[in-house]
Design a protein around this motif. Sequence first.
Motif, short mmCIF file in Angstrom:
data_model
loop_
_atom_site.label_atom_id
_atom_site.label_comp_id
_atom_site.label_asym_id
_atom_site.label_seq_id
_atom_site.Cartn_x
_atom_site.Cartn_y
_atom_site.Cartn_z
N MET A 66 0.86 -1.18 0.00
CA MET A 66 0.00 0.00 0.00
C MET A 66 0.89 1.23 0.00
SD MET A 66 -2.98 1.01 2.73
CE MET A 66 -4.15 -0.31 2.44
N LEU A 67 0.61 2.19 -0.89
CA LEU A 67 1.54 3.31 -1.06
C LEU A 67 1.11 4.58 -0.31
CD1 LEU A 67 2.31 2.89 -4.86
CD2 LEU A 67 3.74 2.19 -2.93
N ASN A 68 -0.17 4.72 -0.06
CA ASN A 68 -0.61 5.97 0.61
C ASN A 68 -1.32 5.67 1.92
OD1 ASN A 68 -2.70 4.80 -0.84
ND2 ASN A 68 -3.63 6.73 -1.43
N ASP A 69 -0.63 4.94 2.78
CA ASP A 69 -1.24 4.47 4.03
C ASP A 69 -1.10 5.49 5.16
OD1 ASP A 69 1.47 4.30 4.31
OD2 ASP A 69 1.51 2.22 4.98
N ASN A 70 -1.31 6.75 4.86
CA ASN A 70 -1.25 7.76 5.92
C ASN A 70 -2.18 8.91 5.56
OD1 ASN A 70 0.33 9.97 4.45
ND2 ASN A 70 1.57 8.16 4.10
N LEU A 71 -2.44 9.77 6.53
CA LEU A 71 -3.46 10.80 6.35
C LEU A 71 -2.97 12.02 5.55
CD1 LEU A 71 -5.06 10.52 9.89
CD2 LEU A 71 -6.06 9.77 7.73
N LEU A 72 -1.73 11.97 5.11
CA LEU A 72 -1.26 13.03 4.21
C LEU A 72 -1.45 12.61 2.76
CD1 LEU A 72 2.10 14.56 5.48
CD2 LEU A 72 -0.18 15.56 5.46
N ASP A 73 -1.04 11.38 2.46
CA ASP A 73 -1.08 10.92 1.07
C ASP A 73 -2.45 10.38 0.67
OD1 ASP A 73 1.61 11.55 0.68
OD2 ASP A 73 2.22 9.68 1.65
N TYR A 74 -3.21 9.94 1.67
CA TYR A 74 -4.59 9.53 1.42
C TYR A 74 -5.43 10.79 1.58
CZ TYR A 74 -8.97 6.96 1.75
OH TYR A 74 -10.25 6.47 1.54
N LYS A 75 -6.15 11.14 0.55
CA LYS A 75 -6.81 12.45 0.55
C LYS A 75 -8.14 12.45 1.29
CE LYS A 75 -3.93 15.14 -1.25
NZ LYS A 75 -3.33 15.70 -0.04
N LEU A 76 -8.03 12.52 2.62
CA LEU A 76 -9.24 12.64 3.43
C LEU A 76 -9.72 14.09 3.34
CD1 LEU A 76 -10.69 10.67 5.37
CD2 LEU A 76 -9.44 11.73 7.23
N MET A 77 -11.03 14.27 3.26
CA MET A 77 -11.60 15.61 3.20
C MET A 77 -11.18 16.44 4.41
SD MET A 77 -13.79 15.57 0.57
CE MET A 77 -14.87 16.96 0.91
N THR A 78 -10.68 17.63 4.18
CA THR A 78 -10.45 18.56 5.29
C THR A 78 -11.58 19.59 5.28
OG1 THR A 78 -9.25 20.23 4.03
CG2 THR A 78 -7.95 18.38 4.87
N ALA A 79 -11.58 20.45 6.28
CA ALA A 79 -12.62 21.48 6.33
C ALA A 79 -12.55 22.38 5.10
CB ALA A 79 -12.46 22.31 7.61
N MET A 80 -11.32 22.58 4.60
CA MET A 80 -11.14 23.45 3.43
C MET A 80 -11.66 22.83 2.14
SD MET A 80 -7.87 25.77 2.82
CE MET A 80 -6.62 24.57 3.09
N ASP A 81 -11.60 21.50 2.06
CA ASP A 81 -12.07 20.82 0.84
C ASP A 81 -13.59 20.69 0.82
OD1 ASP A 81 -9.38 20.14 0.20
OD2 ASP A 81 -9.50 18.49 1.63
N THR A 82 -14.21 20.96 1.96
CA THR A 82 -15.63 20.65 2.10
C THR A 82 -16.49 21.88 1.83
OG1 THR A 82 -14.95 19.14 3.85
CG2 THR A 82 -17.30 19.56 3.64
N PRO A 83 -17.44 21.77 0.90
CA PRO A 83 -18.34 22.90 0.67
C PRO A 83 -19.37 22.96 1.80
CG PRO A 83 -19.01 21.02 -0.65
CD PRO A 83 -17.74 20.61 0.05
N GLU A 84 -20.19 24.00 1.81
CA GLU A 84 -21.29 24.05 2.78
C GLU A 84 -22.24 22.89 2.47
OE1 GLU A 84 -21.37 26.07 5.34
OE2 GLU A 84 -19.59 27.20 4.70
N LEU A 85 -22.63 22.16 3.50
CA LEU A 85 -23.45 20.96 3.30
C LEU A 85 -24.89 21.25 3.71
CD1 LEU A 85 -20.93 18.46 4.92
CD2 LEU A 85 -21.25 18.90 2.47
N ASN A 86 -25.81 20.93 2.83
CA ASN A 86 -27.22 21.15 3.14
C ASN A 86 -27.93 19.81 3.34
OD1 ASN A 86 -27.45 24.16 2.64
ND2 ASN A 86 -26.51 23.45 0.73
#
Lengths: 166, 762
Positions: B679-699
Amino acid sequence: MTRKTVTCTINGKRREFSIDVRSSLSEMLRGEASLDSIKHGCDVGECGACTVLIDGRPFNSCIYLAVWAEGKEILTLEGLTDTKGTISDIQQAFMDEGAVQCGFCTPGFIMSSIPIITSDTPASREEIRKQVSGNLCRCTGYENIVNAIEKTQKKRIEERKGSGKK
Amino acid sequence: MEIIGTALNRVDARDKVTGMAKYTGDLVGPHALIAKVLHSTFANGLVTSFDLSEAWKVPGVVDIVTCFDVPDIQFPTAGHPWSTDKKHQDIADRKLLNTRVRFYGDDIAAVVAENEIAATEAVRKIKVSYEEYQPLLTIEAAMQAGAGAIHDERPGNVVVRSSYEIGSFEDAIKEPGLIRIEGDYETPIVQHCHIEKALSFAYMEAGKIVIVSATQIPHIIRRICSQALGIGFGDLRIIKPYIGGGFGNRQDALTEPLNAFLTMRVGGRPVKLEYTREETFCCTRVRHAMKFHIVSYVRADGTFAARSIVAYSNQGAYASHAHALVANAVNGFRMMYPQGAIKSEAYTVYTNLPTAGAMRAYGIPQIGFALESHVDDIARATGLDTIDLRTRNMMKLGYVDPPTSITCHSTGLAECIQKGEAYLKYRQKREAYAAQTGLVRKGVGMAIFCYKTGVYPISLETSACRMVLNQDGSLQLQMGATEIGQGADTVFAMMAAETLGMTMDKIHVMSRQDTDTTPYDTGAYASRQTYVSGMAVKKTAESLKSKILDFAAFMLNKEAWDLDIKDNQIVRKNMGTPLISVAEVAVESCYSLTNSTHIAAEESHHCSDNTYAFGVCFAEIEVDIPMCQIKVLDIINVHDSGRLINRQTAEGQVHGGMSMGLGYGLYEYLKFDPKTGRMLNDNLLDYKLMTAMDTPELNAAFVETDDPTGPYGNKALGEPPVIPVAPALRNALLNATGVAVNSIPLNPEKLFFAFERAGILS
Ligand code: FES
Ligand code: FES
């Protein structure tokens, strides 16, 4: 194993610990000071669950060596509740806005939000999102976390205006 | 109803905002030994020997165990209710440590040491000799003729193949005038990424092995550990404190069986086994990658005459939940649009990749992406309206699914679609965006879903609850069902308060499960807790209430049938004037010199029904074609989850699911070295988990129906919000650019090749 004595202020109290020089601040705070609000989601500075304030600035305590804490002022989530158990407005806002689910990211988020809510310059939602983007949450989609921070920030600015303080 | 349907703060919120809430890692004593696992650095092969001499020299090492030392028992890990029918039992295909290595990261040895540094160092010093075989990293490679068996029991590497046919597909497609639409769709391997890592600690006490674990399913973990170790259920005790998220990963035995074995090896001393983030990625469970081939025959009016699907699910190294996932997916294919003839064939295939298990919505996000993308492809091919096409063919009230008999008891799907459409002005925008030419274009998309609330009739559905009255008129509420962040404790307390006629402050939820004392429940999975376990709360509350009223009747010299409880007071039915408080009844029942009795109740509920929840996602995006980037401008999920129990937590579930869906659609996938399977991206930097900045307003919006089978008219909510997001984004991309991208995530790399093929990159 080399040990060293570290003296610092934690949540307003002067403390002294003899620690293994290899330990991180988070290990010292959890292990020696029993401050269990500090969580470990990655141990390498990726998730923000271990965020504490050092001299007022948020740091990932998992990648901050305990020895660097010498002479520093450290604030953890525990320090936001007063001795009578009264919680701060930002904690209350996290409750009221539904910003908490599993709660594992919560201590880190609350600590990261403190510079935002104590600042005199209002931050937009966009800026709030940016400032807490080092804290990861898998449960909430961040929406209510941003709401809690935004509301507390507005409330505090109002309060400061009202009391005539800058 | 007074409490049900309101928006209340969580019962655990205060503990969680003050740092008082205890998670597994907070309960480990300072003297616990630390265990670390040695994982294989090859994906397919056989361990032949170890050299432990250097490892033993590390100061602080207490024990080293290898795959040659563990019991010769193969056990299943899936968190399903056990089936006493052999045919339905989970596949037992792994040992505590494995000699036969099946993925890069397999558990082959473990060290127990005085501290973490010693354990880590000793693991590093273990030398392994092994025979290596060609890794089979794709479904194609694993199914190829002559491919070696990953498990001897399954030559050919197909774990299970299943098929069904509703009506006759071959006959149905003979109808003249049908339009044929065909497509291939693919979803990636992703991970749950709960922020708390996988961990447990184990020790022995009173002759029992006690395992404190971050699990969703304490009672099932006890069964699995008993099977893995060959010891009795009663020899094990599982404690589940607060956990930092689950999302299905912890509907599986992870660190627990090995940890139980390790504490036995060191005489019952406490042993903590905590995975690193990297291990949590690679060595727990992942979401199944699936591939689908769909063929549809559609009439000119848009009704479906016949549809077929062939599905392949990448199981990885061990069976875990195995075929249940893709079976759920192809069943969902049928249920969503139960029109015309439907034919399915599904395969679950072993490969030398990390093990796939349960993850939020259990196979439905996969089929949801394929099916809802395909429906937009049909709309494009036929020129029909995307919404009309769906409403014409989708499941209607009263539908009875032929193979399972699961009935549509309530549906607000049509209203959900209307509400979402009106919010986004979807039709109007869709037309406006249809013929853009610029480098930056906008698009709108939508997708619907249906979701089974529980697991009946596939698996057992049972749940129990206990309530014990205190002398002050408050009570302890104890559930076998678990709080995993979704808000279960809060809605259970609300249900109890509502049914008992008491206020929320009188309900003390005992959040922590302990299999020695907690009533039985299979745990937190599916979206079953408010539906199945909620009925156990209701029954127990009714039973407790009648005991309170009986005692009150005795005290007041009245008839119990004429009494009721309102706001913690005993009242005459329909009158409301308080006669005596519940607290007074409680005190008297406890201390009466003539008639003392302990007022408590315990009831269990065996659920033999199921019901569908529904919903829709509408999204508007902006596509930067040269940058190959998608920006979400607006997004809404509208759900029919029956009656809402708690508006605040309901909304939170929708937000969290939408965020996970956005990650699934746009960013997340696990990447593997094509040669070694690492597995090449087994960490929270290389695996692109949504951050608050990536997240639009959710309705989040709801259409409330009153489901006749739910304890309070409620149905599934926890998992569904993740389902419709990815296909809505993909369909918005299609609307914006005319380019159909049939695999996710829709990341720049994928879009680059898609745009290049379509010739819009100029
Ligand atoms: S534990 Fe410190 S950043 Fe993740
Ligand atoms: S509340 Fe669970 S990770 Fe944020």
